[in-house]
Design a protein around this motif. Structure first.
Motif: not given
Length: 154
Positions: A50, A53-54, A56-62, A64
């Motif tokens: 988890r 995963q968080r 990865r999500i944070r990195k993708s948001l940053q 984009s």
């Protein structure tokens, strides 16, 4: 206590597998957990997944949209205020309001709760008893000296 139980179980396991008693083999913490607490390992691996995963999500948001990430941080700071929120299911006739708690108030509350713990009250009582017995010993010594002086003067 848990370490002792693990050690006893590990020794029993090795004795049952035919290890000689003269050379007891000790288990590492990880091996003992794998043997006796596989649920603990699976839960910790789930937590790690988890967290990854968080991240990865944070990195993708940053990557984009950096402005969105900044907005999320500001929202989180607003949510982190030291406030008590009213319970929406409350039967209270008066509408409860959100109230802020100062850090001093939180410290006092924590101190009060800590002082009411049974271990703390027991320790304070023992200290009082110790102080009373010490004072009684001193009084006894003073009394003994007085009596001795009176006897020797006669």
């Amino acid at each position: 206590m848990a370490e002792r139980a693990l050690r006893v179980a590990a020794e029993a396991l090795y004795q049952s597998t035919g290890a000689t008693e003269g050379t007891p083999k000790t288990l590492s913490l990880q091996e003992a957990l794998e043997l006796f607490r596989p649920d603990f390992i699976s839960r910790s691996q789930g937590r790690l997944r988890r967290l990854e995963q968080r991240a990865r999500i944070r990195k993708s948001l940053q990557d984009s949209n950096p402005d969105l990430v900044q907005g999320l941080r500001e929202n989180r700071v607003k949510q982190k205020r030291n406030c008590t929120t009213p319970d929406p299911l409350s039967d209270n006739l008066f509408k409860p309001r959100e109230r802020s708690i100062s850090s001093r108030e939180m410290q006092l509350r924590s101190r009060r709760i800590y002082n009411m713990l049974p271990e703390v009250t027991k320790r304070k009582e023992e200290e009082k008893r110790r102080a009373v017995s010490q004072a009684n010993r001193l009084r006894a010594e003073v009394f003994k000296k007085k009596i001795l002086d009176q006897v020797l003067q006669r």
